[in-house]
Design a protein around this motif. Structure first.
Motif, PDB file in Angstrom:
ATOM      1  N   GLN A 182      -6.984 -20.585  37.894  1.00  9.51           N
ATOM      2  CA  GLN A 182      -6.568 -19.538  36.967  1.00  9.51           C
ATOM      3  C   GLN A 182      -5.917 -20.139  35.719  1.00  9.51           C
ATOM      4  OE1 GLN A 182      -7.257 -16.134  37.634  1.00  9.51           O
ATOM      5  NE2 GLN A 182      -8.471 -17.264  39.139  1.00  9.51           N
ATOM      6  N   GLY A 183      -6.376 -19.704  34.558  1.00 12.68           N
ATOM      7  CA  GLY A 183      -5.769 -20.158  33.308  1.00 12.68           C
ATOM      8  C   GLY A 183      -6.717 -20.943  32.431  1.00 12.68           C
ATOM      9  N   PRO A 184      -7.160 -22.125  32.864  1.00 12.79           N
ATOM     10  CA  PRO A 184      -8.040 -22.915  32.017  1.00 12.79           C
ATOM     11  C   PRO A 184      -9.387 -22.235  31.777  1.00 12.79           C
ATOM     12  CG  PRO A 184      -7.030 -24.294  33.700  1.00 12.79           C
ATOM     13  CD  PRO A 184      -6.720 -22.876  34.054  1.00 12.79           C
ATOM     14  N   THR A 185      -9.851 -22.293  30.539  1.00 11.21           N
ATOM     15  CA  THR A 185     -11.169 -21.801  30.160  1.00 11.21           C
ATOM     16  C   THR A 185     -11.909 -22.904  29.417  1.00 11.21           C
ATOM     17  OG1 THR A 185     -10.306 -20.865  28.099  1.00 11.21           O
ATOM     18  CG2 THR A 185     -10.404 -19.401  30.013  1.00 11.21           C
ATOM     19  N   ALA A 186     -13.206 -22.746  29.297  1.00 12.91           N
ATOM     20  CA  ALA A 186     -14.021 -23.770  28.651  1.00 12.91           C
ATOM     21  C   ALA A 186     -13.639 -23.920  27.186  1.00 12.91           C
ATOM     22  CB  ALA A 186     -15.495 -23.421  28.787  1.00 12.91           C
ATOM     23  N   LEU A 187     -13.386 -25.140  26.755  1.00 14.90           N
ATOM     24  CA  LEU A 187     -13.082 -25.403  25.353  1.00 14.90           C
ATOM     25  C   LEU A 187     -14.283 -25.057  24.478  1.00 14.90           C
ATOM     26  CD1 LEU A 187     -10.895 -26.629  23.444  1.00 14.90           C
ATOM     27  CD2 LEU A 187     -12.049 -28.836  23.746  1.00 14.90           C
ATOM     28  N   GLU A 188     -15.475 -25.277  25.012  1.00 13.17           N
ATOM     29  CA  GLU A 188     -16.705 -24.965  24.297  1.00 13.17           C
ATOM     30  C   GLU A 188     -17.576 -24.061  25.160  1.00 13.17           C
ATOM     31  OE1 GLU A 188     -18.176 -26.613  20.927  1.00 13.17           O
ATOM     32  OE2 GLU A 188     -16.127 -25.858  20.973  1.00 13.17           O
ATOM     33  N   THR A 189     -17.985 -22.915  24.635  1.00  9.29           N
ATOM     34  CA  THR A 189     -18.868 -22.006  25.369  1.00  9.29           C
ATOM     35  C   THR A 189     -20.163 -22.723  25.745  1.00  9.29           C
ATOM     36  OG1 THR A 189     -17.959 -20.115  24.189  1.00  9.29           O
ATOM     37  CG2 THR A 189     -20.086 -19.806  25.267  1.00  9.29           C
ATOM     38  N   GLY A 190     -20.627 -22.452  26.958  1.00  7.57           N
ATOM     39  CA  GLY A 190     -21.846 -23.086  27.440  1.00  7.57           C
ATOM     40  C   GLY A 190     -21.611 -24.375  28.197  1.00  7.57           C
ATOM     41  N   ASP A 250      -5.744 -32.902  19.372  1.00 12.07           N
ATOM     42  CA  ASP A 250      -6.881 -33.457  18.620  1.00 12.07           C
ATOM     43  C   ASP A 250      -8.149 -32.668  18.898  1.00 12.07           C
ATOM     44  OD1 ASP A 250      -5.116 -35.508  17.842  1.00 12.07           O
ATOM     45  OD2 ASP A 250      -5.754 -36.812  19.485  1.00 12.07           O
ATOM     46  N   ALA A 251      -8.029 -31.348  18.914  1.00 12.06           N
ATOM     47  CA  ALA A 251      -9.116 -30.503  19.380  1.00 12.06           C
ATOM     48  C   ALA A 251     -10.428 -30.728  18.638  1.00 12.06           C
ATOM     49  CB  ALA A 251      -8.704 -29.032  19.282  1.00 12.06           C
ATOM     50  N   ALA A 252     -10.396 -30.880  17.325  1.00 11.89           N
ATOM     51  CA  ALA A 252     -11.631 -31.034  16.562  1.00 11.89           C
ATOM     52  C   ALA A 252     -12.371 -32.305  16.967  1.00 11.89           C
ATOM     53  CB  ALA A 252     -11.335 -31.040  15.061  1.00 11.89           C
ATOM     54  N   ARG A 253     -11.646 -33.414  17.063  1.00 12.02           N
ATOM     55  CA  ARG A 253     -12.286 -34.669  17.471  1.00 12.02           C
ATOM     56  C   ARG A 253     -12.756 -34.611  18.915  1.00 12.02           C
ATOM     57  NH1 ARG A 253      -7.881 -36.871  14.404  1.00 12.02           N
ATOM     58  NH2 ARG A 253      -8.609 -37.926  12.508  1.00 12.02           N
ATOM     59  N   VAL A 254     -11.968 -34.003  19.774  1.00 12.05           N
ATOM     60  CA  VAL A 254     -12.344 -33.894  21.186  1.00 12.05           C
ATOM     61  C   VAL A 254     -13.627 -33.078  21.332  1.00 12.05           C
ATOM     62  CG1 VAL A 254     -11.680 -32.894  23.402  1.00 12.05           C
ATOM     63  CG2 VAL A 254     -10.037 -34.258  22.114  1.00 12.05           C
ATOM     64  N   CYS A 285      -9.257 -25.934  29.678  1.00 16.87           N
ATOM     65  CA  CYS A 285      -7.828 -26.075  29.431  1.00 16.87           C
ATOM     66  C   CYS A 285      -7.267 -24.712  29.050  1.00 16.87           C
ATOM     67  CB  CYS A 285      -7.561 -27.102  28.337  1.00 16.87           C
ATOM     68  SG  CYS A 285      -8.271 -26.681  26.727  1.00 16.87           S
ATOM     69  N   THR A 286      -5.951 -24.637  28.885  1.00 16.62           N
ATOM     70  CA  THR A 286      -5.318 -23.362  28.544  1.00 16.62           C
ATOM     71  C   THR A 286      -5.117 -23.199  27.050  1.00 16.62           C
ATOM     72  OG1 THR A 286      -3.100 -24.273  28.843  1.00 16.62           O
ATOM     73  CG2 THR A 286      -4.143 -23.255  30.773  1.00 16.62           C
ATOM     74  N   GLY A 287      -5.523 -24.190  26.254  1.00 16.76           N
ATOM     75  CA  GLY A 287      -5.376 -24.097  24.812  1.00 16.76           C
ATOM     76  C   GLY A 287      -5.107 -25.457  24.202  1.00 16.76           C
ATOM     77  N   THR A 288      -4.618 -25.441  22.983  1.00 18.95           N
ATOM     78  CA  THR A 288      -4.361 -26.679  22.257  1.00 18.95           C
ATOM     79  C   THR A 288      -2.917 -26.715  21.764  1.00 18.95           C
ATOM     80  OG1 THR A 288      -5.103 -25.716  20.162  1.00 18.95           O
ATOM     81  CG2 THR A 288      -6.767 -26.815  21.522  1.00 18.95           C
ATOM     82  N   THR A 289      -2.467 -27.918  21.426  1.00 20.51           N
ATOM     83  CA  THR A 289      -1.107 -28.129  20.934  1.00 20.51           C
ATOM     84  C   THR A 289      -1.086 -29.420  20.117  1.00 20.51           C
ATOM     85  OG1 THR A 289       1.202 -28.523  21.587  1.00 20.51           O
ATOM     86  CG2 THR A 289      -0.491 -29.341  23.067  1.00 20.51           C
ATOM     87  N   PRO A 290      -0.183 -29.556  19.163  1.00 20.95           N
ATOM     88  CA  PRO A 290      -0.049 -30.841  18.471  1.00 20.95           C
ATOM     89  C   PRO A 290       0.772 -31.873  19.246  1.00 20.95           C
ATOM     90  CG  PRO A 290       1.449 -29.241  17.519  1.00 20.95           C
ATOM     91  CD  PRO A 290       0.624 -28.492  18.510  1.00 20.95           C
ATOM     92  N   HIS A 291       1.374 -31.489  20.362  1.00 19.45           N
ATOM     93  CA  HIS A 291       2.246 -32.394  21.120  1.00 19.45           C
ATOM     94  C   HIS A 291       1.454 -33.460  21.870  1.00 19.45           C
ATOM     95  CE1 HIS A 291       5.335 -28.896  21.386  1.00 19.45           C
ATOM     96  NE2 HIS A 291       5.510 -29.597  20.290  1.00 19.45           N
ATOM     97  N   TYR A 292       2.043 -34.630  22.030  1.00 22.12           N
ATOM     98  CA  TYR A 292       1.459 -35.630  22.922  1.00 22.12           C
ATOM     99  C   TYR A 292       1.924 -35.372  24.355  1.00 22.12           C
ATOM    100  CZ  TYR A 292       5.870 -38.257  22.014  1.00 22.12           C
ATOM    101  OH  TYR A 292       7.175 -38.649  21.871  1.00 22.12           O
TER     102      TYR A 292
END
Length: 263
Positions: free
Chosen positions: A54-62, A146-150, A159-166
Motif C-alpha cells: 500500500q502506498g507506492p505507485t509506478a513512477l512511470e505508467t506502463g 533526481d526524478a527527471a534523471r531517474v 514509490c510514494t513520490g519524490t523529494t529533494p532530500h537525500y
C-alpha cells in the motif's frame, strides 16, 4: 567526526541478514505472464491475504517487473548510533551502499522506508549503479530524488513520490539489508517474488510461488477466452467468472489451439 570509522559502535552497522535463495529463472519466466491483480487474488484464495504493498505507485505508467526480492531496511535516526550529519562520509558505509554491491541480474529491491515523505531513498547515481548491475526494479515505501534523471534511466520504480532530500537527511537511516522488511504494510522476506505493474506491487511468498503459477496460468488463460467471448457479445454473467457450461466451452477452445513448442 572520525571519517575512517563514521558509524557508531553502539550497534555495528550495517546489519546484514542470512543468505537466501532467489527464485529460479523458469519460475520467474512463467510468473512474468501473471498480473499483479491475479497474483493478489490467487494468493488470497490460498489464505495469504496481505500481499498488496500500500502506498507506492509506478513512477512511470506502463511499468512492469517480476523478480526476486532483495531487501533494504531504513530505521529511525538516533544520534548516538547513526544520523545524517556528514552525509558524504556516512552513507557510503551504510546498508544503502552495501546492498547495491549484492544486486544480481533480475533482482527487485524492496525497501522499508516507513512511508516517509522526507527521505529520498534513491537518486540518479544509485539507480544508475543498480541498473548497471542488472537490477530489474525497485519498490520503495518512501520517496526518491533526481526524478527527471531517474525516469530517463528506465528502471521500473514504485514509490510514494519524490523529494529533494537525500537518504539520511532527515528522519531515517539505512540500517540493514537481506532482512525481513515491512513495505506498505506487507511483510517481504529476501527471496520472495515481486510482481508489480500499474495496479501496484504484490509480494508472493517464495514457497507459494509454484502453486500460484499453476493456478494463475489457468486463470489468465480462461480470462483471455472470456474477454474474447465478451467482445463477441456474450453475457457477462455467463463468462465472468466461467459457469459450468462456459468452463466446458473454454476447455474445448483451449485444447483445440495449436500447441506451442517447448521453450
Amino acid at each position: 567526526m572520525d571519517t575512517e570509522n563514521p558509524l557508531s559502535t553502539v550497534w555495528p552497522l550495517p546489519v546484514r541478514g542470512e543468505p537466501f535463495h532467489r527464485a529460479d529463472a523458469e519460475s520467474l519466466r512463467r510468473m512474468d505472464a501473471i498480473s499483479a491483480a491475479t497474483a493478489c487474488a490467487k494468493l488470497h484464495t490460498m489464505g495469504i491475504t496481505r500481499t498488496a504493498v500500500q502506498g507506492p505507485t509506478a513512477l512511470e505508467t506502463g511499468s512492469r517487473v517480476v523478480g526476486s526480492a532483495l531487501t533494504l531496511q531504513f530505521m529511525p535516526q538516533r544520534e548516538d548510533i547513526a544520523s545524517g550529519h556528514g552525509q558524504e562520509y556516512i552513507e557510503r558505509d551504510t546498508a544503502l551502499w552495501a546492498v547495491l554491491e549484492t544486486v544480481q541480474p533480475g533482482d527487485v529491491l524492496v525497501v522499508q522506508a516507513w512511508g516517509s515523505a522526507f527521505t529520498g531513498c534513491f537518486g540518479d547515481m544509485l539507480v544508475r549503479y543498480f541498473k548497471r548491475r542488472g537490477g530489474a526494479g525497485i519498490v520503495v515505501d518512501g520517496r526518491i530524488r533526481d526524478a527527471a534523471r531517474v525516469r530517463r534511466l528506465g528502471v521500473p520504480i514504485w514509490c510514494t513520490g519524490t523529494t529533494p532530500h537525500y537518504a539520511s537527511q532527515t528522519d531515517l537511516f539505512p540500517w540493514a539489508y537481506d532482512v525481513p522488511v515491512a513495505a506498505g504494510g506487507v511483510l517481504c522476506l529476501p527471496g520472495d517474488v515481486v510482481v508489480a505493474d500499474d495496479d501496484g506491487a504484490v509480494i508472493v511468498p517464495a514457497a507459494k510461488a509454484p502453486a500460484l503459477i499453476q493456478d494463475a496460468e489457468d486463470h489468465e488463460d480462461w480470462e483471455s477466452f472470456s474477454r474474447m467471448r465478451l467482445e463477441q457479445g456474450a453475457r457477462l454473467s455467463d463468462y465472468y467468472p466461467l459457469s459450468a457450461n462456459s468452463r466446458a466451452e473454454y476447455e474445448l477452445w483451449r485444447d483445440s489451439r495449436p500447441k506451442l513448442p517447448a521453450q
